[in-house]
Design an enzyme around this catalytic site. Structure first.
Site, PDB file in Angstrom:
ATOM      1  N   GLU A   1       0.840  -1.193   0.000  1.00 52.65           N
ATOM      2  CA  GLU A   1       0.000   0.000   0.000  1.00 52.65           C
ATOM      3  C   GLU A   1       0.875   1.243   0.000  1.00 52.65           C
ATOM      4  O   GLU A   1       2.083   1.153   0.267  1.00 52.65           O
ATOM      5  CB  GLU A   1      -0.919   0.001   1.228  1.00 52.65           C
ATOM      6  CG  GLU A   1      -1.891  -1.164   1.251  1.00 52.65           C
ATOM      7  CD  GLU A   1      -2.882  -1.108   2.407  1.00 52.65           C
ATOM      8  OE1 GLU A   1      -3.742  -1.997   2.468  1.00 52.65           O
ATOM      9  OE2 GLU A   1      -2.787  -0.178   3.236  1.00 52.65           O
TER      10      GLU A   1
ATOM     11  N   GLU B   1       9.636  -7.555  -3.152  1.00 51.02           N
ATOM     12  CA  GLU B   1       9.453  -8.831  -2.449  1.00 51.02           C
ATOM     13  C   GLU B   1      10.404  -8.978  -1.262  1.00 51.02           C
ATOM     14  O   GLU B   1      10.955 -10.044  -0.994  1.00 51.02           O
ATOM     15  CB  GLU B   1       9.580 -10.010  -3.426  1.00 51.02           C
ATOM     16  CG  GLU B   1       8.534  -9.937  -4.525  1.00 51.02           C
ATOM     17  CD  GLU B   1       8.162 -11.280  -5.111  1.00 51.02           C
ATOM     18  OE1 GLU B   1       8.196 -12.280  -4.382  1.00 51.02           O
ATOM     19  OE2 GLU B   1       7.831 -11.303  -6.303  1.00 51.02           O
TER      20      GLU B   1
END
Length: 378
Positions: free
Chosen positions: A127, A362
């Site tokens: 986000e 990631e």
């Protein structure tokens, strides 16, 4: 023969390498220029059995081992990391949670067509104000009778502009802390879902976007596995994914090394190829050594997964090392190319841009070091 690979692995590697050169390599230049993933690759790769290779056979997958997965990733990334990124978001991030915890109906509706490449998936976790700190997401799915009302925003979501469905993380119960985070499968055409495509410097051939959920109403059938509180599944998905991403970075590093080696043999200065100069030769020797070490780390971690052993430490270590190796090798490849290294007709600057993405994406290098430190008892 590599101690981690058997004959079937080598056969698969050669077959997939030929596929990449024939079907993917000719698409890279245009895909990078337009920042658009060649969407027809999904059904094509599905037909060939190259999507969701870890998926069980009963849902159409190859039920391949993790070593096969990392072989595929390295070969795909040697050709184009942007395309490999979209493949990974679909074949692992968006489908691993469904394989692991989805209901029978969810697997039939989403997993089966995903394996065929008929429906494209995305994994919506990050986000605007929650990246490395996953627990600080603010998206929420409030219960309203038998339904959930999803509100929030996600960013840096691979495949978002082309996705048919998204696996979305949101709080269902704040009182439970991060254990109150749940996963939902959301069809992209659900009312209240909006997507904006992002402009990027790296992995340009992978469509990336922001996703907005404005009073998006979901039924109980959209709750992954029919149960709330699936934060541990998110961590599991990211953990195994790190081994895969490390393999991607080995592929990028290999491509950068091969380009530098060819150029060093062909470029003549002061009456000889520049590869004959010790300064250049030593760079290439270091590049080869780093790549070899990174590849063995990835294969070792993949073997741990195949043996069903815990792999938290190994996954973070190989992701950290391989991503930073890719950056070093790509940077040295540019240096060896000299002025040509920053010209758009040479791919080496693309390799560096793409590698830099995965010292962040990631799980940043700093987060990987934190995980490693914790795992060794610090």
């Amino acid at each position: 023969m590599d101690p981690f690979l058997n004959e079937q692995h080598h056969i698969f590697q050669e077959q997939f390498r030929r596929f990449c050169q024939k079907e993917i390599a000719p698409l890279v230049e245009d895909a990078e220029r337009t920042q658009t993933f060649p969407r027809h690759l999904f059904p094509l790769m599905g037909k060939m059995g190259y999507l969701c290779v870890r998926c069980p056979e009963e849902y159409g997958g190859a039920e391949a081992d993790k070593i096969t997965d990392v072989i595929l990733r390295e070969e795909l990334s040697r050709v184009c990391q942007g395309i490999a990124t979209s493949w990974s978001a679909h074949s692992h991030l968006a489908t691993y949670p469904i394989i692991s915890a989805g209901t029978a109906d969810q697997r039939k509706k989403y997993l089966v067509p995903a394996v065929k490449g008929e429906r494209i998936g995305a994994f919506a976790l990050s986000e605007p104000d929650a990246g490395s700190d996953t627990k600080s997401i603010t998206s929420r799915a409030d219960k309203d009778g038998n339904e959930y009302v999803l509100r929030g925003a996600k960013t840096f979501i691979t495949n978002a502009p082309i996705a048919d469905f998204l696996v979305v993380a949101a709080y269902t119960d704040r009182s439970q802390g991060y254990h109150g985070i749940s996963l939902f499968i959301v069809d992209a055409d659900t009312p209240g879902v909006g997507v904006r495509k992002l402009d990027k410097e790296g992995i340009r051939s992978s469509d990336t976007g922001e996703v907005f959920f404005d009073d998006c109403r979901l039924g109980p059938q959209n709750l992954l596995g029919g149960e709330e509180g699936t934060f541990n599944l998110i961590m599991e998905t990211l953990g195994e994914g790190r081994v895969g991403v490390a393999a991607n970075m080995v592929g990028v590093a290999q491509a950068a090394y091969e380009a530098a080696l060819v150029y060093a043999k062909e470029r003549i200065q002061f009456g000889q190829s520049i590869g004959k100069f010790q300064a250049v030769a030593h760079k290439l020797a270091d590049m080869y050594t780093d790549i070899r070490a990174a590849r063995l780390m990835v294969l070792s971690a993949a073997q741990q997964i195949d043996l069903g052993r815990p792999c938290i430490l190994e996954a973070s270590a190989c992701k950290l090392f391989a991503s930073e190796v890719a950056v070093r090798v790509a940077r040295e490849s540019i240096q060896i190319h000299g002025g040509y290294g920053i010209m758009s007709e040479f791919p080496v600057s693309r390799y560096l841009r793409d590698a830099l993405v995965y010292t962040i994406g990631e799980g940043t290098s700093e987060i990987q070091r934190n995980i490693i430190a914790k795992q060794i008892g610090l």
